[in-house]
Design a protein around this motif. Structure first.
Motif, mmCIF file in Angstrom:
data_model
loop_
_atom_site.group_PDB
_atom_site.id
_atom_site.type_symbol
_atom_site.label_atom_id
_atom_site.label_comp_id
_atom_site.label_asym_id
_atom_site.label_seq_id
_atom_site.Cartn_x
_atom_site.Cartn_y
_atom_site.Cartn_z
ATOM 1 N N MET A 1 41.106 65.649 77.411
ATOM 2 C CA MET A 1 42.359 65.960 78.231
ATOM 3 C C MET A 1 42.355 67.085 79.176
ATOM 4 O O MET A 1 41.549 68.246 78.989
ATOM 5 N N LEU A 2 43.105 66.662 80.479
ATOM 6 C CA LEU A 2 43.081 67.849 81.333
ATOM 7 C C LEU A 2 43.823 69.003 81.049
ATOM 8 O O LEU A 2 44.677 69.075 80.491
ATOM 9 N N ASN A 3 43.013 70.061 81.608
ATOM 10 C CA ASN A 3 43.709 71.236 81.370
ATOM 11 C C ASN A 3 44.675 71.545 82.686
ATOM 12 O O ASN A 3 44.086 72.195 83.633
ATOM 13 N N LEU A 4 45.983 71.480 82.834
ATOM 14 C CA LEU A 4 46.666 71.627 83.864
ATOM 15 C C LEU A 4 46.626 72.763 84.528
ATOM 16 O O LEU A 4 46.751 73.021 85.717
ATOM 17 N N ALA A 5 46.743 73.820 83.622
ATOM 18 C CA ALA A 5 46.786 75.299 84.127
ATOM 19 C C ALA A 5 45.580 75.542 84.707
ATOM 20 O O ALA A 5 45.607 76.294 85.798
ATOM 21 N N GLN A 6 44.472 75.183 84.466
ATOM 22 C CA GLN A 6 43.205 75.470 85.148
ATOM 23 C C GLN A 6 43.095 74.468 86.549
ATOM 24 O O GLN A 6 42.549 75.028 87.559
ATOM 25 N N LEU A 7 43.644 73.296 86.417
ATOM 26 C CA LEU A 7 43.615 72.338 87.412
ATOM 27 C C LEU A 7 44.316 73.288 88.664
ATOM 28 O O LEU A 7 43.930 73.076 89.766
ATOM 29 N N ARG A 8 45.444 73.857 88.563
ATOM 30 C CA ARG A 8 46.536 74.401 89.051
ATOM 31 C C ARG A 8 45.777 75.940 89.720
ATOM 32 O O ARG A 8 45.710 76.012 90.913
ATOM 33 N N ALA A 9 45.093 76.381 88.923
ATOM 34 C CA ALA A 9 44.365 77.788 89.068
ATOM 35 C C ALA A 9 43.274 77.385 90.182
ATOM 36 O O ALA A 9 42.908 78.379 91.068
ATOM 37 N N ASP A 10 42.429 75.972 89.880
ATOM 38 C CA ASP A 10 41.645 75.857 90.873
ATOM 39 C C ASP A 10 42.089 75.496 92.160
ATOM 40 O O ASP A 10 41.286 75.011 93.157
ATOM 41 N N THR A 11 43.302 75.185 92.353
ATOM 42 C CA THR A 11 44.080 74.724 93.529
ATOM 43 C C THR A 11 44.924 75.708 94.092
ATOM 44 O O THR A 11 46.249 75.547 93.839
ATOM 45 N N PRO A 12 44.665 76.646 94.728
ATOM 46 C CA PRO A 12 45.725 77.824 95.296
ATOM 47 C C PRO A 12 46.812 77.337 95.953
ATOM 48 O O PRO A 12 47.942 77.722 95.827
ATOM 49 N N GLY A 13 46.464 76.193 96.750
ATOM 50 C CA GLY A 13 47.556 75.713 97.712
ATOM 51 C C GLY A 13 48.658 75.068 96.935
ATOM 52 O O GLY A 13 49.620 74.947 97.580
ATOM 53 N N CYS A 14 48.592 74.772 95.722
ATOM 54 C CA CYS A 14 49.686 74.071 95.016
ATOM 55 C C CYS A 14 50.587 75.050 94.595
ATOM 56 O O CYS A 14 51.902 74.632 94.021
ATOM 57 N N GLU A 15 50.483 76.247 94.403
ATOM 58 C CA GLU A 15 51.415 77.279 93.959
ATOM 59 C C GLU A 15 52.584 77.690 94.737
ATOM 60 O O GLU A 15 53.561 77.863 94.112
ATOM 61 N N SER A 16 52.622 77.444 96.063
ATOM 62 C CA SER A 16 53.319 77.761 96.860
ATOM 63 C C SER A 16 54.472 76.476 97.415
ATOM 64 O O SER A 16 55.301 76.783 98.319
ATOM 65 N N GLN A 17 54.128 75.227 96.820
ATOM 66 C CA GLN A 17 54.659 74.104 97.187
ATOM 67 C C GLN A 17 54.712 73.009 96.154
ATOM 68 O O GLN A 17 53.884 73.247 95.212
ATOM 69 N N VAL A 18 55.407 72.251 96.535
ATOM 70 C CA VAL A 18 55.292 70.922 95.738
ATOM 71 C C VAL A 18 54.441 70.153 96.525
ATOM 72 O O VAL A 18 55.086 69.426 97.719
ATOM 73 N N PHE A 19 53.567 69.493 96.296
ATOM 74 C CA PHE A 19 52.426 69.102 97.195
ATOM 75 C C PHE A 19 52.495 67.420 96.911
ATOM 76 O O PHE A 19 51.764 67.101 95.792
ATOM 77 N N LEU A 20 52.930 66.581 97.728
ATOM 78 C CA LEU A 20 52.800 65.202 97.299
ATOM 79 C C LEU A 20 52.166 64.341 98.434
ATOM 80 O O LEU A 20 52.874 63.608 98.995
ATOM 81 N N ASP A 21 51.104 64.760 99.079
ATOM 82 C CA ASP A 21 50.503 64.197 100.008
ATOM 83 C C ASP A 21 48.915 64.039 99.846
ATOM 84 O O ASP A 21 48.090 64.178 100.755
ATOM 85 N N SER A 22 48.601 63.651 98.708
ATOM 86 C CA SER A 22 47.067 63.416 98.433
ATOM 87 C C SER A 22 46.617 61.994 99.042
ATOM 88 O O SER A 22 45.670 61.764 99.149
ATOM 89 N N ALA A 23 47.730 61.205 99.404
ATOM 90 C CA ALA A 23 47.231 59.981 100.154
ATOM 91 C C ALA A 23 46.950 60.165 101.580
ATOM 92 O O ALA A 23 46.491 59.220 102.267
ATOM 93 N N GLY A 24 47.418 61.451 102.034
ATOM 94 C CA GLY A 24 47.084 61.764 103.376
ATOM 95 C C GLY A 24 45.781 62.718 103.501
ATOM 96 O O GLY A 24 44.769 62.196 103.816
#
Length: 391
Positions: A1-24
């Motif tokens: 199972m993925l650890n969402l907290a760790q994923l988000r910690a690994d991705t600093p850019g997601c903390e300040s926004q709702v990021f919905l453009d991984s297709a871009g």
């Protein structure tokens, strides 16, 4: 199972926004950024040549990692600066003559269609679109009726740029291969979110980018070419990496997919791509793919419940892109209003997928593409924001 907290910690850019453009162009994990920056600093210390020589083993390992993701040998992988470059390098190496036929997907991407039309104009070949069935995916019966010995290449789109459709690629490839046609799969929107096994898909070539669902750097991409086929094709452009100057009037091509590469490249970017692929492999690709699918399905369920909002995805099987429109608001306006609330989406215009969008009478759609690092709280915030757009 993925650890969402760790994923988000690994991705600093997601903390300040709702990021919905991984297709871009997705948010890279920290290891990708660190890998790139460290190499750039090393280049500044000792120069690009020496810095690259120090990382030769790591550069070779990038192909090994991509090969693991695709169930392919490292020698069948060529690295490039984009999916479009990879696609075109293969496409322009396929011999064509007057009367030959090129089949493209009904939801094919503009770059692919333009290249096909250009080559048809220069060679006397023709370009024909495979129709979509009632569900919007590739019409396999129509494809079966279209293929004959004059079809030299079939361009398949796995996931189009303008929505969540996932095409039945393996079935379409089998039809084309039985007729003797080459199959070129555009996996630009599927690499990193759908399983890609080149043996099971039965494709001759596959192109992909690093910057989308793989979460690698911009300016990176790769091409897979079936090994026995690669040895028979000559790319339209060569240099001293893709070939060797063996005599004053002679040269010999690299024996494998390396013939589709040039010597000069962004070394930091390629190392970053390797870091991105390794990050995915460490997490467990199937776990990541399932998380993306779960988030997209969540949006497909909630968005149609909002008055005036229409989900525009077609097909039976779906991927991580959710396309929609809001009555009374142009998609660009929707994008900009959401950006004011620190919610990042993008817009797909008719010109990118001309045939499909014209057939569906759509000029543009909003595109939301959540990756595994997006929380369900983020998704709920996005849905609430969309609900309030019309006042």
């Amino acid at each position: 199972m993925l650890n969402l907290a760790q994923l988000r910690a690994d991705t600093p850019g997601c903390e300040s926004q709702v990021f919905l453009d991984s297709a871009g162009s997705s948010l890279p994990p920290r290891v990708v950024v660190d890998t790139e920056i460290a190499h750039l600093y090393r280049e500044a210390e000792v120069g690009g040549y020496r810095a690259a020589n120090e990382r030769l083993a790591d550069l070779n390992a990038v192909k090994t990692s991509i090969g693991r993701l695709l169930n392919a040998s490292p020698a069948s992988i060529a690295l490039s600066d984009s999916a479009s470059r990879s696609w075109a390098d293969f496409f322009y190496s396929v011999p064509l003559a007057p009367g030959d036929r090129i089949l493209i997907s009904g939801a094919d991407y503009a770059s692919n269609a333009i290249a096909a039309l250009q080559r048809a104009r220069h060679t006397g070949a023709t370009v024909e679109a495979i129709p979509s069935d009632a569900n919007g995916q590739l019409d396999l019966e129509a494809l079966e009726a279209m293929v004959d010995e004059r079809v030299k290449l079939v361009s398949l789109i796995h996931v189009p740029t303008n929505g969540g459709l996932a095409n039945p690629v393996a079935e379409a490839a089998a039809i084309a291969r039985r007729a003797g046609a080459l199959v070129l799969l555009d996996a630009c929107q599927s690499a990193g979110q759908l399983t890609l096994d080149v043996e099971a898909l039965n494709v001759d070539a596959l192109s992909a980018t690093g910057r989308k669902w793989l979460r690698g750097p911009r300016g990176t991409g790769f091409l897979y070419v079936r090994p026995e086929l690669a040895a028979t094709l000559e790319p339209s452009r060569l240099d001293l990496h893709s070939a060797q100057w063996t005599a004053p009037a002679e040269y010999s091509l690299a024996p494998d997919a390396g013939r589709f590469e040039f010597w000069e490249c962004d070394v930091a970017g390629r190392l970053g791509l390797g870091a991105a692929v390794d990050y995915l492999l460490t997490l467990g690709p199937e776990l990541v793919y399932a998380a993306i699918a779960e988030r997209a399905a969540y949006l497909r369920k909630l968005l149609p419940e909002i008055p005036g909002v229409s989900v525009r995805d077609s097909g039976v099987q779906h991927a991580g892109i959710v396309s929609f429109t809001v009555d009374g608001l142009e998609p660009v306006r929707v994008r900009d209003l959401l950006a004011e609330q620190s919610i990042t989406v993008t817009v797909s215009h008719r010109s990118s997928t001309l045939l499909d969008m014209t057939n569906r009478a759509l000029s543009s759609v909003v595109r939301a593409s959540p990756h595994a690092f997006v929380s369900f709280e983020d998704l709920d915030r996005f849905v609430i924001a969309v609900r309030t757009l019309r006042g």
